[in-house]
Design an enzyme around this catalytic site. Structure first.
Site, PDB file in Angstrom:
ATOM      1  N   CYS A 207      -8.484  -3.099   7.891  1.00 24.04           N
ATOM      2  CA  CYS A 207      -7.181  -2.066   7.986  1.00 24.04           C
ATOM      3  C   CYS A 207      -7.792  -0.452   8.840  1.00 24.04           C
ATOM      4  CB  CYS A 207      -6.591  -1.572   6.683  1.00 24.04           C
ATOM      5  SG  CYS A 207      -7.628  -1.204   5.398  1.00 24.04           S
TER       6      CYS A 207
ATOM      7  N   GLN B  91      -0.440  -6.489  -0.631  1.00 24.38           N
ATOM      8  CA  GLN B  91      -0.005  -5.981   0.906  1.00 24.38           C
ATOM      9  C   GLN B  91       1.268  -5.496   0.922  1.00 24.38           C
ATOM     10  OE1 GLN B  91      -1.604  -6.084   3.895  1.00 24.38           O
ATOM     11  NE2 GLN B  91      -3.554  -7.227   3.157  1.00 24.38           N
TER      12      GLN B  91
ATOM     13  N   CYS C 211      14.488   9.252  11.354  1.00 18.71           N
ATOM     14  CA  CYS C 211      14.512   9.827   9.895  1.00 18.71           C
ATOM     15  C   CYS C 211      14.564  11.169  10.188  1.00 18.71           C
ATOM     16  CB  CYS C 211      13.262   9.455   9.219  1.00 18.71           C
ATOM     17  SG  CYS C 211      13.039  10.418   7.939  1.00 18.71           S
TER      18      CYS C 211
ATOM     19  N   CYS D 166       5.022   9.336   7.847  1.00 16.89           N
ATOM     20  CA  CYS D 166       4.852   8.609   8.927  1.00 16.89           C
ATOM     21  C   CYS D 166       4.793   9.346  10.197  1.00 16.89           C
ATOM     22  CB  CYS D 166       5.734   7.468   9.178  1.00 16.89           C
ATOM     23  SG  CYS D 166       7.678   7.647   9.014  1.00 16.89           S
TER      24      CYS D 166
END
Ligand code: SAH
Length: 454
Positions: free
Chosen positions: A412, A290, A73, A82
């Site tokens: 998580c 999810q 990206c 991210c």
């Protein structure tokens, strides 16, 4: 000589921090460098000096880490969406597995040999296919310097929006949907929310897709109680193939919480549907679902394996959301109870039980730590799947007092998982197995499923 701001040093990066930043050592002090990877040797410019550690930025990569790749990206340096775009996927998986391992040892207090025995290899994306895995995106809406509406993601450690039209982690449909909303806002001069002043109408765009059904959902979070020229937006969005649900969510609070308590459906149904395996789920805007369907089926299958059900068991599913795990297990158990704090999610859970034909489930709205469990049948298995902060101590106590044969802990966040496992093992349970799952490729977050027995 002690270093100060703007000094430059050569630094070998040897470790990675919780936010994906590289860590090197200089004269015994840790130096944190955003954008550097373990294995890099860099020229670092000191940006901040603290008592026992420092922050620095990359001035030049002198010799790159073997794990370094060209980011997929072009916005990866700017966007805070991210953190691991520079890292090969195999290195990312290794890093996540190591994080689980070291947290279990450091925070959980488990001996290294034991962790090596019980920790299974991380389950990564099949074929290393890390793009377009997300079925949900939440775009903040703002205004750029020229006064244009922008949608995108927040920059790292900031609430400045980096315009992102097509995030390659997310669905392709986001491009047309956010484009239609920006056009609609420009056409009718509808303002974007401004966090500084608390003024402006449109705050966030939530988009969801049912990967197995093609259903699309849009929910606009607004700072007000109605959307002017709503019909025009509905007409633009409903023309997009698969659009099943458009809603507005009212959030007039000046806070960082994305969604408010009130949601109003303005087109189609107030939900979309999707499948995980054979189980059908309806999903409302505010309900948790999810985000990585390809991995969810593998994660839930592991939960089912760990629960080791013969058909006679009673299961408690705490933090059950829309009953996703509850219903995945219900066909293999005698009775399943689900507990969840969001009322709409419990509504969805009940509907989901009904549409799948299960009559052996019961769902309750409440906090897992405050629930009165006296009316519940004694559990053989308790499943917990809490948010990142992990389980409340009161919830862990309730689990210990219920004395299930097995506990399946889905987490998580390996750090809070390890903290909670320490309490559960001190309370008479043994950690038999832990399997990390990569639910969030390119981000630093790591999921883990654990089995404990009494
Ligand atoms: N097991 C579900 C949901 C997991 S996400 C699934 O796999 O889809 C965690 C869920 O816990 C969210 O739905 C959230 O709303 C809920 N939650 C958060 N705090 C809670 C609490 N204190 N008690 C009960 N549920 C809680």
């Amino acid at each position: 000589m002690a270093l100060k701001k703007n000094d430059e040093i050569e630094l070998k990066i040897t470790d990675i921090g919780v936010n994906g930043e590289g860590i090197g050592k200089h004269d015994g002090q840790a130096v944190f460098v955003q954008g550097a990877l373990p294995g890099d040797t860099i020229r670092a410019g000191i940006t901040k000096v603290k008592k026992s550690y420092m922050y620095a930025r990359v001035i030049k990569i002198i010799s790159p880490s073997p794990d370094r790749i060209e980011p997929a990206c072009s916005l990866s340096k700017k966007c805070g969406g991210c953190a691991l775009q520079d890292m090969s996927y195999s290195a990312e998986l290794r890093m996540k597995e190591n994080k689980v391992r070291s947290d279990l040892i450091r925070i959980g207090g488990f001996p290294a040999e034991e962790v090596d025995r019980i920790l299974k290899p991380i389950v990564g994306m099949e074929g290393d296919a890390v793009e377009r895995y997300r079925n949900k995106a939440q775009f903040p809406v703002g205004t750029d310097r020229e006064g244009h509406v922008v949608t995108g993601f927040f920059a790292n450690h900031s609430h400045r929006i980096v315009p992102v039209k097509d995030c390659t982690m997310c669905m392709e449909e986001n491009v047309v949907i956010t484009g239609a909303i920006r056009d609609f806002m420009a056409m009718h001069r509808i303002s974007a929310y401004d966090e500084e002043t608390g003024k402006g109408l449109i705050r966030h765009i939530l988009i969801r897709k049912g990967f197995s059904t093609g259903d699309l959902m849009v929910c606009l979070v607004i700072n007000g109680d109605s959307l002017p020229h709503e019909a025009d937006l509905i007409s633009a969005l409903s023309a997009i193939e698969g659009m099943r649900s458009i809603s507005i969510n009212i959030n007039i609070k000046r806070n960082n919480v994305i969604m408010g308590d009130r949601t109003e459906n303005i087109f189609g149904q107030p939900f979309i549907t999707d499948f995980i395996g054979d189980v059908k789920y309806r999903i409302s805007p505010r309900s948790f679902f999810q985000v990585n369907p390809a991995q969810t089926i593998r994660l839930y299958s592991k939960a089912l394996e760990y629960a080791s059900l013969s058909g006679n068991e009673t299961v408690w599913d705490l933090y059950c959301g829309i009953g996703t795990i509850s219903l995945f297990l219900a066909g293999h158990a005698a009775k399943v109870y689900g507990v969840e704090v969001i009322p709409e999610a419990i509504e969805d859970a009940k509907q989901n039980a009904f549409i799948n034909g299960f009559d052996n489930t019961e769902f309750f709205v409440g906090k897992a730590e405050d629930m009165d469990y006296t009316g519940f049948k004694k559990p053989d298995v308790i499943v917990v799947d809490p948010p990142r902060k992990g389980c409340d101590t009161l919830c862990l106590n309730a689990i210990l007092s219920a004395e299930p044969d097995r506990i399946v802990y889905i987490s998580c966040d390996p750090a809070t998982l390890s903290r909670d496992l320490k309490i559960l093992t001190a309370g008479g349970y043994r950690l038999l197995e832990a399997t990390p799952f990569d639910q969030f490729p390119r981000s630093v977050h790591c999921e883990c499923a654990c089995l404990l027995t009494r």
